[in-house]
Design an enzyme around this catalytic site. Structure first.
Site, PDB file in Angstrom:
ATOM      1  N   LYS A 143       0.839  -1.199   0.000  1.00 32.16           N
ATOM      2  CA  LYS A 143       0.000   0.000   0.000  1.00 32.16           C
ATOM      3  C   LYS A 143       0.877   1.252   0.000  1.00 32.16           C
ATOM      4  O   LYS A 143       2.004   1.210   0.488  1.00 32.16           O
ATOM      5  CB  LYS A 143      -0.848   0.036   1.287  1.00 32.16           C
ATOM      6  CG  LYS A 143      -1.973  -0.970   1.343  1.00 32.16           C
ATOM      7  CD  LYS A 143      -2.736  -0.837   2.659  1.00 32.16           C
ATOM      8  CE  LYS A 143      -3.862  -1.853   2.742  1.00 32.16           C
ATOM      9  NZ  LYS A 143      -4.945  -1.630   1.779  1.00 32.16           N
ATOM     10  N   ARG A 155     -10.298 -11.546   2.014  1.00 31.03           N
ATOM     11  CA  ARG A 155     -11.155 -12.585   1.446  1.00 31.03           C
ATOM     12  C   ARG A 155     -10.457 -13.959   1.481  1.00 31.03           C
ATOM     13  O   ARG A 155     -11.118 -14.979   1.563  1.00 31.03           O
ATOM     14  CB  ARG A 155     -11.568 -12.194   0.018  1.00 31.03           C
ATOM     15  CG  ARG A 155     -10.431 -12.025  -0.933  1.00 31.03           C
ATOM     16  CD  ARG A 155     -10.805 -11.226  -2.178  1.00 31.03           C
ATOM     17  NE  ARG A 155     -10.864  -9.791  -1.913  1.00 31.03           N
ATOM     18  CZ  ARG A 155     -11.171  -8.881  -2.837  1.00 31.03           C
ATOM     19  NH1 ARG A 155     -11.473  -9.247  -4.069  1.00 31.03           N
ATOM     20  NH2 ARG A 155     -11.172  -7.608  -2.519  1.00 31.03           N
TER      21      ARG A 155
END
Ligand code: BES
Ligand code: ZN
Ligand code: ZN
Length: 490
Positions: free
Chosen positions: A267, A341
């Site tokens: 990120k 996920r």
């Protein structure tokens, strides 16, 4: 914080401050501080809008030393949600003035839902994310006791008070946990907190460690964890009711990424510090269990929190890696930052196979959810409209805003991979929905709702009703969902 319900009139209560609800264009009766409030209304100094407060010193006719007017807006538009907010505003306004003993008057017409909202508001409003501040704001003088003046003390109100206290405290417990930095709250430290909580509340707790997860084949969870020096854990906390209303078994699954750097798909550094809140889902399901242990719903509830740290490094998972899930499907990891996920997939399958009949997960899953909804609503995604509706109804009663999203089969197409059964990202559009479609693959057809809480788990700035930082969303909804469980056919 101590609470007492009393039928004594507010004027007779000796407290550092008395607080009343003050509505727009309806100055409080002269029994409260004589003509002073009316003069404030007439001069425009105070109008009674939500979030507005005014303080009258040495109010005439009251034993309390101060009178706080808390703006509540138009009386016809007043709801439990506004009551909760007013309660929080009262707590924050009092604490800012170092006031520790208060009395609050509940309007004659207010019932149990309003009392519950007031108490939850007072508790969550008093929370400060200052665990690590040596010098607390206003010397750490927290609101200590609140007497609530009601027309008559009834068992129904006593029960509402208890539920509100337990739920509000659980929400604050979750917030303190979410506020823990990544260096302190590693996956194993989170498991220690869960264990201690379970022991204190009389719940069962089991922590599956890395060797056990390897043995079971939780490969997508292990794939995310492999870049970190901290081993992953799966926390399982169980509540068993004394007298179950049915064979139903609710699973609450929470994403527990104790820090999300993004991994190799790293990120940007700007704002990355906030990624300590990537375990807000895990903290919320654990907080809900803490409340349920005390409020004892008639349904079995198990919380599952897969916990990992998502780091880059020589052992980290690479983009393009293909991993076999616990369920057996293969996943091409196109982006290592879509890790939530991956850890939830194995856990959802595990929960479904253990016999849980209804699944809910809470996860700070996508930045896209805030693009869609801003920071007011969480998103709901489901394979079962009736089950989703039950959750949305519980959220409405609990005063948490959740909005349902479409889940058409065509969205699944976006997860196609040329080399594996599915890819872990779905491209530019509908990012929150494709993330949910990914999870749906792993719930084994069980009724399931996914809550994407990335938009609401963290408050970006101080508000009159809440301190900047973790919000404790969706603890109240999860507690209400279990507490309102009905017997089948009832
Ligand atoms: N933890 C993030 C989601 C997130 C973003 C939470 C902002 C809170 C605030 C999640 O693991 C993530 O990085 N998701 C990616 C998915 C993308 C790679 C498909 C995202 O949202 O950018
Ligand atoms: Zn991520
Ligand atoms: Zn994440």
């Amino acid at each position: 914080m101590e609470f007492t319900l009393t039928s004594r009139p507010l004027a007779e209560i000796d407290a550092s401050a008395a607080a009343i609800l003050a509505f727009a264009s309806r100055p409080p009766a002269p029994e409260f501080a004589g003509g002073v409030p009316r003069e404030m209304y007439d001069s425009g100094e105070f109008t009674g809008k939500p979030n507005e407060v005014a303080l009258v010193h040495l109010p005439q006719g009251l034993r309390a030393r101060r009178l706080l007017l808390a703006g509540c807006g138009e009386p016809e538009k007043f709801t439990p949600a506004l009551m909760r907010q007013a309660g929080s505003v009262i707590a924050r306004a009092l604490q800012a003035r170092s006031i520790q003993q208060a009395a609050v008057r509940l309007e004659d017409s207010a019932g149990a839902p309003m009392l519950r909202a007031l108490v939850e508001g007072l508790i969550t409003g008093s929370f400060q994310p200052d665990q690590y501040k040596t010098e607390k704001n206003n010397g750490g003088k927290l609101l200590e006791s609140v007497e609530i003046s009601v027309p008559a003390v009834t068992p129904e109100l006593e029960e509402a008070l208890l539920a509100a206290r337990v739920t509000g405290e659980a929400q604050n417990w979750t917030r303190a946990l979410v506020n823990e930095p990544g260096n302190v709250l590693t996956p194993r430290a989170l498991a220690d907190r869960a264990r201690a909580m379970a022991e204190e509340c009389g719940l069962e707790c089991e922590v599956l460690d890395e060797p056990r997860l390897r043995q079971l084949g939780f490969n997508t969870l292990l794939g995310v964890a492999q870049g970190s020096a901290e081993p992953p854990v799966l926390i399982v906390v169980r509540y068993t009711p004394g007298q179950p209303a049915s064979q139903d078994h609710l699973a609450l699954v929470g994403k527990g990424v104790t820090f999300d750097t993004g991994g190799i798909s790293i990120k940007p550094s700007d704002g990355m510090e906030k990624m300590k809140y990537d375990m807000a889902g895990a903290a919320a399901v654990l907080g809900a269990m803490r409340a349920l242990a005390r409020l004892k719903p008639p349904v079995a509830v198990t919380a599952f929190a897969p916990c990992v740290e998502n780091m880059p490094g020589p052992k980290a998972q690479r983009p393009g890696d293909i991993v076999k899930t616990f369920q057996g499907k293969t996943v091409e990891v196109l982006n290592t930052d879509a890790e939530g996920r991956l850890i939830l997939a194995d856990t959802l399958t595990w929960a479904a196979r253990l016999g849980c009949t209804h699944l809910v997960d809470a996860a700070t899953l996508t930045g896209a959810i805030a693009v869609a909804l801003g920071h007011l609503y969480a998103g709901a995604f489901s394979n079962d409209p009736a089950w989703q509706q039950r959750l949305l109804d519980a959220a409405a009663r609990a005063g948490e805003r959740i909005w349902p999203f479409p889940m058409d089969a065509e969205y699944r197409e976006l997860l196609k991979s040329p080399f594996a059964d599915l890819a872990n990202i779905g491209g530019r559009w509908g990012g929150s929905i494709t993330a949910a479609k990914f999870l749906e693959e792993f719930v084994e057809g069980k009724p399931w709702v996914h809550l994407d809480i990335a938009s609401v788990a963290w408050l970006e700035e101080n508000k009159p009703w809440m301190a900047k930082g973790p919000t404790g969303f969706p603890v109240r909804t999860l507690v209400e969902l279990a507490l309102s469980w009905q017997q089948p056919g009832a």
